[in-house]
Design an enzyme around this catalytic site. Structure first.
Site, PDB file in Angstrom:
ATOM      1  CE  LYS A 109      -4.645  -1.790   1.476  1.00  0.00           C
ATOM      2  NZ  LYS A 109      -5.257  -1.608   2.655  1.00  0.00           N
ATOM      3  CE  LYS A 190      -6.064  -8.824  -0.204  1.00  0.00           C
ATOM      4  NZ  LYS A 190      -6.281  -8.563   0.534  1.00  0.00           N
ATOM      5  CE  LYS A 193     -13.910  -4.339   2.099  1.00  0.00           C
ATOM      6  NZ  LYS A 193     -13.544  -4.424   3.099  1.00  0.00           N
TER       7      LYS A 193
HETATM    8  P1  AMP Z   1     -10.845  -6.095   4.330  1.00  0.00           P
HETATM    9  O1  AMP Z   1     -11.986  -6.118   4.142  1.00  0.00           O
HETATM   10  O2  AMP Z   1      -9.866  -5.583   4.889  1.00  0.00           O
HETATM   11  O3  AMP Z   1     -11.671  -5.147   6.181  1.00  0.00           O
HETATM   12  O4  AMP Z   1     -11.132  -7.444   4.951  1.00  0.00           O
HETATM   13  C1  AMP Z   1     -11.961  -8.461   6.016  1.00  0.00           C
HETATM   14  C2  AMP Z   1     -12.180  -9.458   5.585  1.00  0.00           C
HETATM   15  O5  AMP Z   1     -12.533 -10.428   4.713  1.00  0.00           O
HETATM   16  C3  AMP Z   1     -10.181 -10.200   7.029  1.00  0.00           C
HETATM   17  O6  AMP Z   1     -10.638 -11.396   7.092  1.00  0.00           O
HETATM   18  C4  AMP Z   1      -9.628 -10.500   5.493  1.00  0.00           C
HETATM   19  O7  AMP Z   1      -8.674 -11.964   5.382  1.00  0.00           O
HETATM   20  C5  AMP Z   1     -10.931 -11.304   4.702  1.00  0.00           C
HETATM   21  N1  AMP Z   1     -11.055 -10.989   3.181  1.00  0.00           N
HETATM   22  C6  AMP Z   1     -10.544 -10.115   2.285  1.00  0.00           C
HETATM   23  N2  AMP Z   1     -10.185 -10.098   0.805  1.00  0.00           N
HETATM   24  C7  AMP Z   1     -10.047 -11.681   0.776  1.00  0.00           C
HETATM   25  C8  AMP Z   1     -10.353 -12.144  -0.512  1.00  0.00           C
HETATM   26  N3  AMP Z   1     -10.228 -12.057  -1.903  1.00  0.00           N
HETATM   27  N4  AMP Z   1     -10.435 -13.424   0.289  1.00  0.00           N
HETATM   28  C9  AMP Z   1     -10.495 -14.445   0.774  1.00  0.00           C
HETATM   29  N5  AMP Z   1     -10.597 -13.537   2.438  1.00  0.00           N
HETATM   30  C10 AMP Z   1     -10.535 -12.119   1.550  1.00  0.00           C
END
Ligand code: AMP
Ligand code: TRP
Length: 323
Positions: A109, A190, A193
């Protein structure tokens, strides 16, 4: 077993968040589990106040729509429990600059953002505070959070060693399938968002037509043999993983049932719609009643606060702060 996990209100939650995290939150909810919308974490990137405000409300509603039940567990908004930022400061004085600088997510990032905020560097310390405040034993997260979790463990151990036994050392709970959902257009990256294109990500609130279209257009290879093989067939293997995660079967088992990509994609789209459409409907209903959403958030914060206060006070006293 005390569970805590968090999700950032940066953009719309997607299928990766659902399969990697939220679904497991729902499955494991009970009076020992706490889940939070980590709005303070979202301040580490560029986000305008009105967007952060709307996203936080929407994500809170989305979690309820996915099946999180405030009567069965505790669902709250991080900034409404003030101990998170307070413990974070104490832990910033335990963590080292070197270990934060080495975090993969920070490096990626920081490179993308150029002039990054200090909070981007200290972000994993705030995450450690989230976890350690509740004497958490298990943290359900996707694969991308393993390194941050390892750091939280390290900080807990160092603190306990330096100041006396204060924190439980937590462990991760990473699902077998769905822990790393990849972008549908670029299956070596991956689903995210912040980075994925609209076609590469399935949002939890996509319409049925959008879901069908995105699955149909998902990138696959051209040899047309249905086989679970991440090395040579990342696009197809990603679809098989998703299919497996939502139907509780193994990707290989699913691959055995298909000859053609088209048939697999049609059935996957149908299964995804069956899972996501009820969530979307419920989400839209919940958003109609903002006063009820605020009330529910306050209920969650009131349940979380005394648990967090107790741990914070123990940690502060252990470090020598006057109470
Ligand atoms: P975040 O959106 O970064 O706050 O992530 C929230 C949760 O979603 C965390 O537990 C991440 O590990 C999981 N997560 C985010 N992106 C992915 C993805 N592409 N595949 C699986 N888990 C994800
Ligand atoms: N850093 C996590 C992410 O980006 C979100 C998060 C913040 C979290 N605090 C947490 C996850 C505590 C688990 C536990 O996905």
């Amino acid at each position: 077993m005390r569970i805590l996990s968090g999700i950032q209100p940066t953009g719309t939650p997607h299928l990766g968040n659902y399969l990697g995290a939220i679904r497991n939150w729902v499955a494991n909810q009970n009076d020992e589990s706490l889940y939070c919308v980590v709005d303070l974490h979202s301040l580490t990137g560029e986000i305008d106040p009105a967007t952060l405000n709307a996203n936080t409300r929407q994500l809170f509603a989305a979690l309820l729509a996915c099946g999180i039940d405030q009567e069965r567990c505790t669902l709250f908004i991080q900034s409404q429990v003030s101990w998170h930022s307070q413990l974070s400061w104490l832990l910033e004085c335990v963590a080292s600059y070197g270990e934060l600088k080495r975090m993969t997510q920070f490096k990626e990032k920081a490179e993308r953002q150029g002039a990054y905020r200090v909070g981007l560097l200290t972000y994993p310390v705030l995450m450690a505070a989230d976890i350690l405040l509740y004497q958490t034993t298990h943290v359900p997260v996707g694969d991308d959070q393993r390194q941050h979790l390892e750091l939280a463990r390290e900080i807990a151990e160092r603190f306990n060693h330096r100041y006396g036994a204060t924190f439980v050392v937590p462990q991760g709970m990473v699902p077998e399938f769905g822990a790393r959902v990849m972008d549908l257009q670029e299956p070596t990256r991956k689903m995210s968002k912040s980075i994925s294109s609209p076609q590469g990500s399935i949002d939890l609130f996509d319409t049925e037509a959008d879901i069908a279209k995105k699955i149909k257009r998902a990138v696959t290879d051209t040899d047309n043999e249905v086989r679970y093989d991440w090395e040579n067939k990342p696009g197809l293997s990603n679809l098989l993983d998703i299919f497996g995660a939502i139907t509780s079967r193994t990707p290989t088992e699913i691959a055995d049932g298909y000859q053609r990509y088209g048939d697999l994609k049609n059935d996957l789209a149908e299964a995804l719609i069956a899972t996501l459409a009820p969530i979307r409907n419920r989400y839209e209903e919940l958003l109609q009643d903002p006063a009820e959403l605020s009330r529910l958030a306050k209920v969650g914060a009131a349940k979380a606060d005394p648990i967090a206060a107790r741990t914070y006070q123990q940690a502060a006293a252990a470090m020598g702060l006057l109470s």
